[in-house]
Design a protein around this motif. Structure first.
Motif, mmCIF file in Angstrom:
data_model
loop_
_atom_site.group_PDB
_atom_site.id
_atom_site.type_symbol
_atom_site.label_atom_id
_atom_site.label_comp_id
_atom_site.label_asym_id
_atom_site.label_seq_id
_atom_site.Cartn_x
_atom_site.Cartn_y
_atom_site.Cartn_z
ATOM 1 N N TRP A 1 20.228 10.496 -4.845
ATOM 2 C CA TRP A 1 20.767 9.167 -4.548
ATOM 3 C C TRP A 1 19.919 8.424 -3.526
ATOM 4 O O TRP A 1 19.674 7.222 -3.665
ATOM 5 N N LEU A 2 19.465 9.134 -2.498
ATOM 6 C CA LEU A 2 18.634 8.496 -1.472
ATOM 7 C C LEU A 2 17.301 8.029 -2.066
ATOM 8 O O LEU A 2 16.790 6.968 -1.702
ATOM 9 N N SER A 3 16.761 8.816 -2.982
ATOM 10 C CA SER A 3 15.503 8.431 -3.638
ATOM 11 C C SER A 3 15.690 7.185 -4.492
ATOM 12 O O SER A 3 14.841 6.284 -4.494
ATOM 13 N N VAL A 4 16.816 7.134 -5.217
ATOM 14 C CA VAL A 4 17.106 5.951 -6.040
ATOM 15 C C VAL A 4 17.290 4.724 -5.157
ATOM 16 O O VAL A 4 16.804 3.627 -5.481
ATOM 17 N N LEU A 5 17.989 4.893 -4.047
ATOM 18 C CA LEU A 5 18.186 3.784 -3.109
ATOM 19 C C LEU A 5 16.846 3.278 -2.588
ATOM 20 O O LEU A 5 16.611 2.068 -2.484
ATOM 21 N N TYR A 6 15.940 4.205 -2.291
ATOM 22 C CA TYR A 6 14.597 3.833 -1.833
ATOM 23 C C TYR A 6 13.853 3.067 -2.922
ATOM 24 O O TYR A 6 13.205 2.047 -2.650
ATOM 25 N N LEU A 7 13.943 3.543 -4.154
ATOM 26 C CA LEU A 7 13.232 2.900 -5.265
ATOM 27 C C LEU A 7 13.761 1.493 -5.520
ATOM 28 O O LEU A 7 12.997 0.582 -5.843
ATOM 29 N N ILE A 8 15.084 1.306 -5.370
ATOM 30 C CA ILE A 8 15.676 -0.013 -5.602
ATOM 31 C C ILE A 8 15.267 -0.992 -4.506
ATOM 32 O O ILE A 8 14.754 -2.091 -4.786
ATOM 33 N N ILE A 9 15.505 -0.595 -3.258
ATOM 34 C CA ILE A 9 15.303 -1.520 -2.134
ATOM 35 C C ILE A 9 13.830 -1.724 -1.828
ATOM 36 O O ILE A 9 13.354 -2.860 -1.706
ATOM 37 N N PHE A 10 13.098 -0.640 -1.718
ATOM 38 C CA PHE A 10 11.703 -0.745 -1.293
ATOM 39 C C PHE A 10 10.735 -0.875 -2.475
ATOM 40 O O PHE A 10 9.843 -1.715 -2.459
ATOM 41 N N GLY A 11 10.920 -0.037 -3.507
ATOM 42 C CA GLY A 11 9.995 -0.072 -4.629
ATOM 43 C C GLY A 11 10.158 -1.281 -5.530
ATOM 44 O O GLY A 11 9.179 -1.925 -5.909
ATOM 45 N N SER A 12 11.427 -1.620 -5.867
ATOM 46 C CA SER A 12 11.677 -2.683 -6.839
ATOM 47 C C SER A 12 11.872 -4.066 -6.222
ATOM 48 O O SER A 12 11.750 -5.057 -6.912
ATOM 49 N N PHE B 1 15.737 8.346 -18.066
ATOM 50 C CA PHE B 1 16.023 6.994 -18.566
ATOM 51 C C PHE B 1 17.261 6.393 -17.895
ATOM 52 O O PHE B 1 17.354 5.179 -17.740
ATOM 53 N N PHE B 2 18.190 7.251 -17.487
ATOM 54 C CA PHE B 2 19.311 6.764 -16.694
ATOM 55 C C PHE B 2 18.810 6.244 -15.349
ATOM 56 O O PHE B 2 19.297 5.228 -14.846
ATOM 57 N N LEU B 3 17.826 6.934 -14.788
ATOM 58 C CA LEU B 3 17.211 6.495 -13.532
ATOM 59 C C LEU B 3 16.623 5.096 -13.685
ATOM 60 O O LEU B 3 16.828 4.221 -12.837
ATOM 61 N N GLY B 4 15.883 4.861 -14.780
ATOM 62 C CA GLY B 4 15.302 3.543 -15.023
ATOM 63 C C GLY B 4 16.372 2.478 -15.195
ATOM 64 O O GLY B 4 16.274 1.379 -14.641
ATOM 65 N N ALA B 5 17.428 2.807 -15.972
ATOM 66 C CA ALA B 5 18.505 1.848 -16.203
ATOM 67 C C ALA B 5 19.209 1.486 -14.904
ATOM 68 O O ALA B 5 19.436 0.304 -14.604
ATOM 69 N N PHE B 6 19.530 2.484 -14.121
ATOM 70 C CA PHE B 6 20.258 2.265 -12.872
ATOM 71 C C PHE B 6 19.399 1.499 -11.870
ATOM 72 O O PHE B 6 19.847 0.507 -11.273
ATOM 73 N N ARG B 7 18.155 1.936 -11.703
ATOM 74 C CA ARG B 7 17.269 1.327 -10.714
ATOM 75 C C ARG B 7 17.029 -0.147 -10.997
ATOM 76 O O ARG B 7 17.223 -1.008 -10.126
ATOM 77 N N PHE B 8 16.609 -0.466 -12.203
ATOM 78 C CA PHE B 8 16.196 -1.843 -12.487
ATOM 79 C C PHE B 8 17.384 -2.780 -12.712
ATOM 80 O O PHE B 8 17.289 -3.965 -12.399
ATOM 81 N N THR B 9 18.491 -2.261 -13.238
ATOM 82 C CA THR B 9 19.667 -3.114 -13.396
ATOM 83 C C THR B 9 20.227 -3.522 -12.042
ATOM 84 O O THR B 9 20.522 -4.701 -11.806
ATOM 85 N N TYR C 1 0.820 -1.212 0.000
ATOM 86 C CA TYR C 1 0.000 0.000 0.000
ATOM 87 C C TYR C 1 0.859 1.268 0.000
ATOM 88 O O TYR C 1 0.685 2.160 -0.839
ATOM 89 N N ILE C 2 1.768 1.346 0.958
ATOM 90 C CA ILE C 2 2.497 2.592 1.182
ATOM 91 C C ILE C 2 3.655 2.756 0.202
ATOM 92 O O ILE C 2 3.828 3.820 -0.405
ATOM 93 N N VAL C 3 4.451 1.692 0.031
ATOM 94 C CA VAL C 3 5.647 1.820 -0.815
ATOM 95 C C VAL C 3 5.278 2.060 -2.266
ATOM 96 O O VAL C 3 5.796 2.985 -2.909
ATOM 97 N N TRP C 4 4.388 1.244 -2.819
ATOM 98 C CA TRP C 4 4.020 1.462 -4.217
ATOM 99 C C TRP C 4 3.357 2.819 -4.417
ATOM 100 O O TRP C 4 3.549 3.456 -5.450
ATOM 101 N N GLY C 5 2.597 3.263 -3.440
ATOM 102 C CA GLY C 5 1.981 4.589 -3.545
ATOM 103 C C GLY C 5 3.000 5.709 -3.466
ATOM 104 O O GLY C 5 2.805 6.785 -4.036
ATOM 105 N N SER C 6 4.112 5.455 -2.759
ATOM 106 C CA SER C 6 5.119 6.501 -2.568
ATOM 107 C C SER C 6 6.134 6.582 -3.706
ATOM 108 O O SER C 6 6.873 7.562 -3.801
#
Length: 317
Positions: free
Chosen positions: A230-241, A43-51, A22-27
């Motif tokens: 960087w902190l946002s990307v870290l959040y997206l990798i660990i919590f979002g992805s 697009f660099f954000l997408g490449a970095f996050r998902f790779t 609920y919370i993570v996907w919404g955030s």
């Protein structure tokens, strides 16, 4: 998706998993916007996050000794990953350069409607149910309301319109539904973790040349990215992805699918709250009305599915 719970689970773990989804996907909408404002090209954000997320998950699968090199599974995962994480999520990342994160989340909330329309094998069942049909009609009314402000702006000649980006997001929601259904009808022979890892890696690899095409690496400097980025990307990798998706897959195994799908009601609300409170985004009454109408339509559609599941469960007893 299972129709019912396949195995029991501790209630506390179920609550934690639901809260995560609920919370993570919404955030994630808010943190994508924050990452881009912190200097991350989209697009660099997408490449970095998902790779990175895909490599971490694949490493975990190797540690567990899972079989990861199955050609058919890799091909299916690649198609799913490109449709979901590159096309659908990529459009979200790209659109958030122009649109408020709250508006993006509201537009994406129409995805469950496309699930019903694109699920051709179940048309015979879905379109025999009056609640489903009424839900679809109401849902499209909500989508039209969301677009009404921008259409009026075009006819009034009131400056640049956000309509092209909104139409692009609509395409993204269709891609998300199509990719999800493709995955559903082509189950993997291995674990869902392996499939998810390949999905993320496939999407991450496609982002890389697209980032070059958009000339995002010209003059790019890692040192120019702010700490918030960087902190946002870290959040997206660990919590979002990783965390939220894993919680979602686990919930599908232990709870009825209709319960798990309630994330569709909560995610856009969380996104709107974060966008308005922390990013000072403006959401109009028309946009909120469109959101609640769409959520009402999703509720009707899911009620029809819930009743069908109850009948099937009773018949199986």
């Amino acid at each position: 998706m299972p129709l019912s719970s396949k195995k029991s689970a501790p209630p506390l773990l179920v609550i934690i998993a639901f809260a995560t989804v609920y919370i993570v996907w919404g955030s994630t909408y808010f943190f994508i916007r924050l990452a881009e404002q912190g200097g991350m090209p989209p697009f660099f954000l997408g490449a970095f996050r998902f790779t990175i997320a895909g490599l971490l998950m694949m490493g975990w699968c190797l540690i567990k000794g899972e079989k990861i090199f199955v050609k058919r599974d890799i091909m299916n995962a690649a198609v799913t990953g490109i449709l979901l994480l590159f096309v659908a999520n990529g459009i979200v990342i790209w659109a958030e350069q122009t649109l408020p994160s709250a508006m993006v989340a509201i537009l994406v909330s129409s995805a469950p409607i496309w699930f019903v329309l694109l699920d051709q094998p179940n048309w015979g069942v879905n379109f025999k149910n009056k609640a489903t049909i009424v839900g679809l009609v109401i849902g499209f009314a909500g989508v039209i309301i969301l677009f009404s402000e921008q259409i009026e702006k075009i006819f009034a000649g009131g400056g640049a319109s956000k309509l092209p980006w909104m139409l692009l997001l609509l395409l993204g929601t269709i891609s998300w539904a199509g990719g999800s259904l493709f995955s559903k009808h082509r189950p993997t022979s291995g674990s869902s973790t392996v499939s998810t890892a390949w999905q993320m890696l496939s999407a991450g690899l496609v982002y890389i040349p697209v980032s070059f095409i958009h000339n995002e690496y010209a003059g790019f400097n890692f040192h120019s990215i702010q700490t918030s980025g960087w902190l946002s990307v870290l959040y997206l990798i660990i919590f979002g992805s990783i965390a939220a998706y894993s919680a979602y897959v686990w919930l599908l195994q232990v709870r009825p699918a209709t319960q798990v799908s309630t994330y569709a009601y909560v995610n856009p609300v969380i996104a709107v709250i974060l966008g308005v409170v922390f990013a000072m985004e403006h959401i109009s009454f028309t946009q909120l009305a469109g959101l609640f109408i769409i959520l009402g339509s999703v509720l009707l559609i899911n009620l029809a599915k819930y009743r069908k599941e109850k009948l099937q469960l009773r018949a199986a007893e």
